[in-house]
Scaffold this motif. Structure first.
Motif, PDB file in Angstrom:
ATOM      1  N   SER A  67       0.862  -1.180   0.000  1.00  0.00           N
ATOM      2  CA  SER A  67       0.000   0.000   0.000  1.00  0.00           C
ATOM      3  C   SER A  67       0.900   1.232   0.000  1.00  0.00           C
ATOM      4  CB  SER A  67      -0.877   0.000   1.252  1.00  0.00           C
ATOM      5  OG  SER A  67      -1.603  -1.213   1.356  1.00  0.00           O
ATOM      6  N   ASN A  75       2.609  -0.510   6.134  1.00  0.00           N
ATOM      7  CA  ASN A  75       2.332  -1.784   5.465  1.00  0.00           C
ATOM      8  C   ASN A  75       2.230  -2.957   6.427  1.00  0.00           C
ATOM      9  OD1 ASN A  75       1.988  -1.641   2.427  1.00  0.00           O
ATOM     10  ND2 ASN A  75       3.604  -0.136   2.861  1.00  0.00           N
ATOM     11  N   ALA A  78      -1.227  -2.612   7.535  1.00  0.00           N
ATOM     12  CA  ALA A  78      -2.182  -2.983   6.476  1.00  0.00           C
ATOM     13  C   ALA A  78      -2.338  -4.512   6.400  1.00  0.00           C
ATOM     14  CB  ALA A  78      -1.709  -2.430   5.129  1.00  0.00           C
ATOM     15  N   ARG A  84      -6.002  -0.151   4.250  1.00  0.00           N
ATOM     16  CA  ARG A  84      -4.877   0.631   3.725  1.00  0.00           C
ATOM     17  C   ARG A  84      -4.496   1.722   4.735  1.00  0.00           C
ATOM     18  NH1 ARG A  84      -8.188  -0.031  -0.929  1.00  0.00           N
ATOM     19  NH2 ARG A  84      -7.197  -1.430  -2.433  1.00  0.00           N
ATOM     20  N   HIS A 308      -5.231   5.470  -3.088  1.00  0.00           N
ATOM     21  CA  HIS A 308      -6.104   5.344  -1.900  1.00  0.00           C
ATOM     22  C   HIS A 308      -5.490   6.081  -0.710  1.00  0.00           C
ATOM     23  CE1 HIS A 308      -8.570   2.301  -3.898  1.00  0.00           C
ATOM     24  NE2 HIS A 308      -7.449   1.772  -4.319  1.00  0.00           N
ATOM     25  N   TYR A 309      -5.121   7.322  -0.920  1.00  0.00           N
ATOM     26  CA  TYR A 309      -4.361   8.037   0.105  1.00  0.00           C
ATOM     27  C   TYR A 309      -4.732   9.500   0.079  1.00  0.00           C
ATOM     28  CZ  TYR A 309      -0.154   8.854   2.998  1.00  0.00           C
ATOM     29  OH  TYR A 309       0.724   9.164   4.009  1.00  0.00           O
ATOM     30  N   ASP A 370      -2.883  -7.301  -3.837  1.00  0.00           N
ATOM     31  CA  ASP A 370      -2.727  -6.203  -2.864  1.00  0.00           C
ATOM     32  C   ASP A 370      -2.464  -6.774  -1.471  1.00  0.00           C
ATOM     33  OD1 ASP A 370      -3.222  -4.388  -4.833  1.00  0.00           O
ATOM     34  OD2 ASP A 370      -5.243  -3.848  -4.165  1.00  0.00           O
ATOM     35  N   ILE A 372      -3.303  -5.923   1.428  1.00  0.00           N
ATOM     36  CA  ILE A 372      -4.425  -5.964   2.378  1.00  0.00           C
ATOM     37  C   ILE A 372      -5.192  -7.281   2.292  1.00  0.00           C
ATOM     38  CG2 ILE A 372      -4.784  -3.475   2.654  1.00  0.00           C
ATOM     39  CD1 ILE A 372      -6.870  -3.622   0.419  1.00  0.00           C
TER      40      ILE A 372
END
Ligand code: AMP
Ligand code: ZN
Ligand code: ZN
Length: 400
Positions: A67, A75, A78, A84, A308-309, A370, A372
């Protein structure tokens, strides 16, 4: 029958039972989540890892897309929360919360890094497991020293890089030798040597190769130790991010763009998190938000959606991401720029991280997933319902 006769009969029956039948009834499988910090996905192809390669060949393997930001604490959290960084609240190794404007979280400052305030936006797997009655034990993991939602693992240790790797393995084997009622069913394990060597000497160095081989040998010791006590195990071996070579010829000096007293550089390196020192200083935005040769800067609200941040208030006002291999600095660096670094865009192939899983039902090539997605798989293996998270659960559906 006298007491002695019945004891004798029990002994004869026990001795007659096949060995494997006895151990199978005695031991339930343990799930061990192992992090090799900074183990880039392709390190597995270097021919240095007989133990990991054997686990991969007999199990599942692939690569984890970290992430953003591709740093250690965001991370690791996560992986054990399925959220995330923007959601789990650990948005960087360094960060500032507007509710505590005068302090900075950083992983080397225990006063902040051990304060639940920073961690309670998400719930890690060991907390949910504990609440569900599953015994947990952590041989290091970011967050495991913190009382999150009022819960710590029944066995945890304060992070100390001087605890040798043989001692870490022996600690876990000792836990597994305990009577069943206090034996953990979910364990974490952490190794930092591959990341440390990657920073100091670069991903293609002899030192990284030596660290890879050493950690692999210790994982071999763990597997052998578990086998010797007939302890069935599911192993999830992961990394938090990869590593990119860096050098002093590829440096972006923020001082060339803006006078440094007008910014607060919360984080510098492969990415920079920047606050204008005076919140309303438009000069900072003008200087940074224009195009640059080897980095791109955005207001946190305008970062590409795929990262996604930017929604978490802990994300700094301006996020600059360097081209892989480049380093963003605000003045003289704390350490010389050399060796390697991570923190870049999570689409950079060199940020991809190790994934090897071994145990019943864990088979095949998973491709790139990913990170996650490890969380729902982990929860499935330990038999605890996962909390709602950012993960889709696609990996858990495919494995086991
Ligand atoms: P990074 O700066 O992202 O490369 O972070 C890697 C470093 O994090 C390693 O060298 C470790 O020493 C450190 N680290 C890992 N786990 C912990 C922990 N639980 N507490 C404090 N530091 C840690
Ligand atoms: Zn790391
Ligand atoms: Zn690192």
């Amino acid at each position: 029958m006298t007491r002695i006769a019945s004891l004798l009969l029990a002994f004869v029956l026990l001795a007659a039972a096949p060995l494997h039948a006895r151990s199978e009834t005695a031991r339930t499988p343990v799930t061990i989540l192992i992090s090799i910090d900074g183990f880039r996905a392709d390190y597995l192809d270097r021919g240095l890892t007989p133990n990991l390669s054997k686990l991969a060949a007999g199990g599942a393997h692939g690569a984890l897309r970290p992430s953003f930001p591709t740093k250690t604490f965001p991370n690791h959290y996560a992986i054990v929360t399925g959220e995330r960084p923007d959601t789990n609240g650990i948005v960087g190794n360094n960060m500032i919360d507007p509710r505590r404007p005068n302090v900075k979280f950083s992983l080397g400052d225990p006063k902040q890094s051990l304060d639940p305030f920073w961690w309670d936006q998400a719930e890690p797997a060991w907390v949910t497991a504990d609440k569900a009655g599953v015994r947990t034990a952590t041989m290091f993991w970011p967050g495991s020293e913190v009382s999150i939602h009022e819960t710590r693992p029944p066995d945890w240790l304060r992070y100390d890089e001087h605890v040798g790797y043989a001692q870490r393995i022996n600690t876990i084997l000792d836990w597994m030798r305990r009577p069943a009622d206090i034996r953990p069913a979910f364990v974490t394990l952490y190794f930092e040597a591959v990341d440390n060597a990657g920073h100091e000497f670069g991903p293609d160095s002899a030192e990284v190769n030596a660290a890879i081989a050493d950690v692999d040998a210790r994982i071999g010791d763990l597997v052998a130790g578990l086998a010797a006590m007939d302890q069935p195990a599911r192993l999830l071996v992961v990394a938090d991010h990869g590593m990119h070579a860096t050098d002093e010829s590829r440096v972006i000096q923020l001082a060339d763009l803006i006078d440094l007293p007008s910014i607060i550089a919360v984080e510098t390196g492969p990415y920079a998190a920047i606050e204008p020192a005076a919140g309303t200083d438009n000069r900072v935005y003008e200087a940074l938000l224009k195009p640059h040769d080897h980095m791109s800067c955005n207001r946190r609200e305008e970062l590409p959606a795929r990262l996604h941040y930017g929604r978490n208030p802990r994300v700094a006002a301006i996020i600059c991401i360097a081209e892989p291999g480049w380093t963003i600095l605000a003045g003289a660096p704390a350490y010389p720029v050399k060796g390697g670094a991570h923190g870049y865009d999570n689409q950079d192939p060199q940020m991809l991280a190790l994934f090897v899983a071994n145990g019943t039902g864990l088979k095949g090539d998973i491709g790139i997933v990913d990170n996650i997605e490890v969380y729902p798989l982990l929860m499935k293996l330990i038999g605890v319902a996962p909390l709602p998270s950012d993960a889709t659960g696609e990996l858990a559906k495919r494995l086991p």
